[in-house]
Design an enzyme around this catalytic site. Structure first.
Site, PDB file in Angstrom:
ATOM      1  N   CYS A   1      33.425 132.149 -44.630  1.00 20.23           N
ATOM      2  CA  CYS A   1      33.188 130.807 -44.083  1.00 20.23           C
ATOM      3  C   CYS A   1      31.693 130.501 -44.104  1.00 20.23           C
ATOM      4  O   CYS A   1      30.882 131.331 -43.669  1.00 20.23           O
ATOM      5  CB  CYS A   1      33.724 130.737 -42.649  1.00 20.23           C
ATOM      6  SG  CYS A   1      33.464 129.101 -41.917  1.00 20.23           S
TER       7      CYS A   1
ATOM      8  N   GLU B   1      43.786 135.870 -44.535  1.00 13.26           N
ATOM      9  CA  GLU B   1      44.840 136.090 -43.545  1.00 13.26           C
ATOM     10  C   GLU B   1      45.588 134.796 -43.263  1.00 13.26           C
ATOM     11  O   GLU B   1      44.994 133.714 -43.297  1.00 13.26           O
ATOM     12  CB  GLU B   1      44.231 136.568 -42.228  1.00 13.26           C
ATOM     13  CG  GLU B   1      43.661 137.956 -42.300  1.00 13.26           C
ATOM     14  CD  GLU B   1      42.942 138.335 -41.027  1.00 13.26           C
ATOM     15  OE1 GLU B   1      42.419 139.451 -40.983  1.00 13.26           O
ATOM     16  OE2 GLU B   1      42.896 137.523 -40.091  1.00 13.26           O
TER      17      GLU B   1
ATOM     18  N   CYS C   1      49.386 129.615 -39.115  1.00 14.54           N
ATOM     19  CA  CYS C   1      47.947 129.339 -39.162  1.00 14.54           C
ATOM     20  C   CYS C   1      47.429 129.767 -40.535  1.00 14.54           C
ATOM     21  O   CYS C   1      47.554 130.936 -40.910  1.00 14.54           O
ATOM     22  CB  CYS C   1      47.262 130.109 -38.035  1.00 14.54           C
ATOM     23  SG  CYS C   1      45.488 129.868 -38.074  1.00 14.54           S
TER      24      CYS C   1
ATOM     25  N   SER D   1      41.783 121.814 -38.484  1.00 11.72           N
ATOM     26  CA  SER D   1      40.709 122.191 -37.569  1.00 11.72           C
ATOM     27  C   SER D   1      39.368 122.120 -38.289  1.00 11.72           C
ATOM     28  O   SER D   1      39.284 122.414 -39.479  1.00 11.72           O
ATOM     29  CB  SER D   1      40.961 123.626 -37.080  1.00 11.72           C
ATOM     30  OG  SER D   1      39.868 124.086 -36.337  1.00 11.72           O
TER      31      SER D   1
ATOM     32  N   ASN E   1      37.979 136.271 -27.550  1.00  7.77           N
ATOM     33  CA  ASN E   1      38.416 137.619 -27.903  1.00  7.77           C
ATOM     34  C   ASN E   1      37.217 138.341 -28.520  1.00  7.77           C
ATOM     35  O   ASN E   1      36.796 137.983 -29.619  1.00  7.77           O
ATOM     36  CB  ASN E   1      39.551 137.570 -28.937  1.00  7.77           C
ATOM     37  CG  ASN E   1      40.863 137.163 -28.306  1.00  7.77           C
ATOM     38  OD1 ASN E   1      41.196 137.580 -27.209  1.00  7.77           O
ATOM     39  ND2 ASN E   1      41.608 136.318 -29.007  1.00  7.77           N
TER      40      ASN E   1
ATOM     41  N   GLY F   1      37.695 129.919 -42.555  1.00 10.90           N
ATOM     42  CA  GLY F   1      37.065 128.869 -43.351  1.00 10.90           C
ATOM     43  C   GLY F   1      36.930 127.549 -42.630  1.00 10.90           C
ATOM     44  O   GLY F   1      37.576 127.304 -41.609  1.00 10.90           O
ATOM     45  N   GLU F   2      36.062 126.721 -43.179  1.00  8.13           N
ATOM     46  CA  GLU F   2      35.905 125.339 -42.700  1.00  8.13           C
ATOM     47  C   GLU F   2      36.601 124.470 -43.752  1.00  8.13           C
ATOM     48  O   GLU F   2      36.058 124.165 -44.813  1.00  8.13           O
ATOM     49  CB  GLU F   2      34.407 125.011 -42.579  1.00  8.13           C
ATOM     50  CG  GLU F   2      34.061 123.548 -42.441  1.00  8.13           C
ATOM     51  CD  GLU F   2      34.790 122.816 -41.318  1.00  8.13           C
ATOM     52  OE1 GLU F   2      34.490 123.059 -40.158  1.00  8.13           O
ATOM     53  OE2 GLU F   2      35.673 121.969 -41.615  1.00  8.13           O
TER      54      GLU F   2
ATOM     55  N   CYS G   1      29.507 130.803 -37.549  1.00  3.49           N
ATOM     56  CA  CYS G   1      29.358 130.765 -36.091  1.00  3.49           C
ATOM     57  C   CYS G   1      28.975 132.169 -35.613  1.00  3.49           C
ATOM     58  O   CYS G   1      29.510 133.165 -36.110  1.00  3.49           O
ATOM     59  CB  CYS G   1      30.668 130.338 -35.439  1.00  3.49           C
ATOM     60  SG  CYS G   1      31.188 128.691 -35.951  1.00  3.49           S
TER      61      CYS G   1
ATOM     62  N   CYS H   1      39.656 128.545 -35.109  1.00  9.71           N
ATOM     63  CA  CYS H   1      39.347 129.324 -36.299  1.00  9.71           C
ATOM     64  C   CYS H   1      38.396 130.445 -35.907  1.00  9.71           C
ATOM     65  O   CYS H   1      37.588 130.318 -35.012  1.00  9.71           O
ATOM     66  CB  CYS H   1      38.746 128.452 -37.382  1.00  9.71           C
ATOM     67  SG  CYS H   1      37.224 127.636 -36.920  1.00  9.71           S
TER      68      CYS H   1
ATOM     69  N   SER I   1      36.458 122.145 -33.141  1.00 10.01           N
ATOM     70  CA  SER I   1      35.942 123.294 -32.386  1.00 10.01           C
ATOM     71  C   SER I   1      34.580 122.927 -31.811  1.00 10.01           C
ATOM     72  O   SER I   1      33.545 123.169 -32.429  1.00 10.01           O
ATOM     73  CB  SER I   1      35.837 124.510 -33.314  1.00 10.01           C
ATOM     74  OG  SER I   1      37.123 124.893 -33.727  1.00 10.01           O
ATOM     75  N   LEU I   2      34.599 122.350 -30.631  1.00 13.76           N
ATOM     76  CA  LEU I   2      33.362 121.855 -30.020  1.00 13.76           C
ATOM     77  C   LEU I   2      32.594 123.012 -29.353  1.00 13.76           C
ATOM     78  O   LEU I   2      31.406 123.173 -29.559  1.00 13.76           O
ATOM     79  CB  LEU I   2      33.686 120.770 -28.990  1.00 13.76           C
ATOM     80  CG  LEU I   2      32.544 119.839 -28.650  1.00 13.76           C
ATOM     81  CD1 LEU I   2      32.185 118.959 -29.831  1.00 13.76           C
ATOM     82  CD2 LEU I   2      32.864 118.977 -27.437  1.00 13.76           C
ATOM     83  N   HIS I   3      33.294 123.774 -28.552  1.00 14.30           N
ATOM     84  CA  HIS I   3      32.760 124.996 -27.920  1.00 14.30           C
ATOM     85  C   HIS I   3      31.592 124.770 -26.962  1.00 14.30           C
ATOM     86  O   HIS I   3      31.094 125.739 -26.377  1.00 14.30           O
ATOM     87  CB  HIS I   3      32.320 126.027 -28.961  1.00 14.30           C
ATOM     88  CG  HIS I   3      33.377 126.442 -29.937  1.00 14.30           C
ATOM     89  ND1 HIS I   3      34.686 126.669 -29.578  1.00 14.30           N
ATOM     90  CD2 HIS I   3      33.324 126.661 -31.286  1.00 14.30           C
ATOM     91  CE1 HIS I   3      35.382 127.024 -30.642  1.00 14.30           C
ATOM     92  NE2 HIS I   3      34.584 127.010 -31.684  1.00 14.30           N
TER      93      HIS I   3
ATOM     94  N   CYS J   1      31.782 134.740 -34.536  1.00 14.04           N
ATOM     95  CA  CYS J   1      32.988 134.831 -35.364  1.00 14.04           C
ATOM     96  C   CYS J   1      32.861 135.899 -36.444  1.00 14.04           C
ATOM     97  O   CYS J   1      31.860 135.939 -37.169  1.00 14.04           O
ATOM     98  CB  CYS J   1      33.241 133.466 -36.005  1.00 14.04           C
ATOM     99  SG  CYS J   1      34.559 133.505 -37.220  1.00 14.04           S
TER     100      CYS J   1
HETATM  101  S1  SF4 Z   1      34.663 130.046 -36.073  1.00 12.30           S
HETATM  102 FE1  SF4 Z   1      35.642 128.899 -37.767  1.00 12.30          FE
HETATM  103  S2  SF4 Z   1      33.994 127.579 -38.539  1.00 12.30           S
HETATM  104 FE2  SF4 Z   1      33.004 129.177 -37.304  1.00 12.30          FE
HETATM  105  S3  SF4 Z   1      32.470 130.794 -38.790  1.00 12.30           S
HETATM  106 FE3  SF4 Z   1      34.455 131.297 -37.922  1.00 12.30          FE
HETATM  107  S4  SF4 Z   1      35.961 130.455 -39.387  1.00 12.30           S
HETATM  108 FE4  SF4 Z   1      33.975 129.448 -39.755  1.00 12.30          FE
END
Ligand code: SF4
Length: 345
Positions: free
Chosen positions: A115, A95, A108, A194, A293, A162-163, A119, A336, A217-219, A122
């Site tokens: 990925c 996407e 984006c 990112s 979300n 993806g990373e 996470c 991401c 992306s610390l979160h 995700c």
């Molecule tokens: S949030 Fe980003 S780094 Fe984490 S699994 Fe999803 S795409 Fe990968």
């Protein structure tokens, strides 16, 4: 499987086009004309290159894969966000998202199919890594988006699936094509990379010596909370991430942003905000808050509005540069994985 036999036209450079034109005994000015079609008019279909002779147009088809991907569907999120589902040559799909505001259009882009970070909150990472995207597939996402808006974007964020820093060489090549003055000529200051906090990748990105923006992306403000969101095998200690961010800022002169997805009962409490504020102030980072979300198949929930506001207020009261968009489903500030929260391919 990623068997692309011919080079992608979107990755060709001036030297390669010069060779190509000479091989077909064409005058050298054809090189400039081809650069103009491919990168300035952003036309990848030889039959549309009106001032190019047929012999050269046919030769383009023979020597290059003119476009390796195609848009399958366009999903309008109703908040000035368009999500393009793009089919790749090997039947995988990715996407890219076009985010429009009155001031700017942001693309984006994805860097991988699936990925490897996975996470827990995700959808993109649920199945792990399927494969890396090559540089041309990243650049072609930009072409598909540009065709939609009939212009180049104002900003590019590598925050899709993806990373990207785990696909570093292809990412760096794609950025090189985008920033090349002879090709797309986009300022690196308008590009954001990112990362989920892949420390070795942050160091490599700094070595590109480009003023790219870095979003991490610390979160979470500490490793205990972070372990609830990102598998430990793919995660670096926050102290090491901060050290890498500080080195990045010192090398590039660019301020770093922490992306912080707010999830109810996990990382949205006031003590977490206070801890995050202390880190952000001490290390001079901006914070971008992203209300979660929800994704089907996970237990994670979006915080109540009051919790979101309280969290933001703690940061603002402590002088941290903070942004948050509250519209549900808005992808303008998405990290991401949050971009595709509403639907999986
Ligand atoms: S949030 Fe980003 S780094 Fe984490 S699994 Fe999803 S795409 Fe990968």
């Amino acid at each position: 499987m990623n068997d692309i036999p011919k080079p992608l036209l979107a990755t060709v450079n001036q030297a390669e086009l010069t060779d190509f034109v000479a091989r077909y005994d064409q005058p050298s000015f054809r090189t400039k004309q081809l650069l103009d079609w491919v990168f300035h008019k952003r036309i990848l279909v030889p039959s549309q290159m009106k001032n190019i002779p047929l012999v050269l147009r046919n030769a383009l088809e023979e020597n290059f894969c003119c476009c390796s991907s195609e848009v399958e569907t366009i999903d309008c999120a109703g908040d000035a966000t368009e999500k393009l589902l793009i089919n790749l040559r090997d039947s995988n799909s990715i996407e890219m998202v076009i985010i429009s505001s009155p001031e700017r259009k942001t693309f984006c882009l994805s860097t991988q199919v699936g990925c490897p970070v996975q996470c827990y909150f995700c959808a993109s990472g649920a199945d792990g890594l399927i494969r890396n995207l090559n540089a041309g597939e990243m650049v072609e996402q930009l072409y598909h988006g540009s065709e939609r808006i009939d212009a180049l974007p104002d900003n590019i964020v590598f925050m899709g699936i993806g990373e990207g820093l785990l696909n570093f060489n292809n990412l760096a090549t794609a950025i090189g094509i985008m920033c090349d003055h002879e090709r797309l000529n986009i300022s690196p200051r308008r590009i954001t990379v990112s990362t989920s906090g892949y420390v070795p990748g942050i160091a490599k990105l700094a070595q590109l010596n480009l003023p790219l923006n870095l979003a991490v992306s610390l979160h979470a403000p500490n490793d205990t909370i972070r372990a609830k969101l990102i598998p430990e095998k793919m995660s670096y200690p926050i102290a090491e991430i901060i050290e890498a961010c500080n080195a990045y800022r010192a090398n590039t002169g660019r301020m770093v942003t922490f992306e912080y997805t707010l999830i109810a009962g996990i990382n949205d409490m006031v003590p977490a905000a206070e801890e995050l504020a202390a880190i952000a102030r001490q290390n001079r980072v901006k914070v971008n808050l992203i209300p979660y979300n929800p994704v089907s198949g996970t237990e994670f929930k979006r915080p109540e509005l009051s919790a979101l506001k309280n969290f933001e207020a703690v940061l603002l009261n402590r002088g941290v540069q903070t942004t948050m968009r509250l519209e549900k489903g808005s992808s303008v500030n998405a990290a991401c994985g949050q971009l595709r929260a509403s639907g999986k391919k």
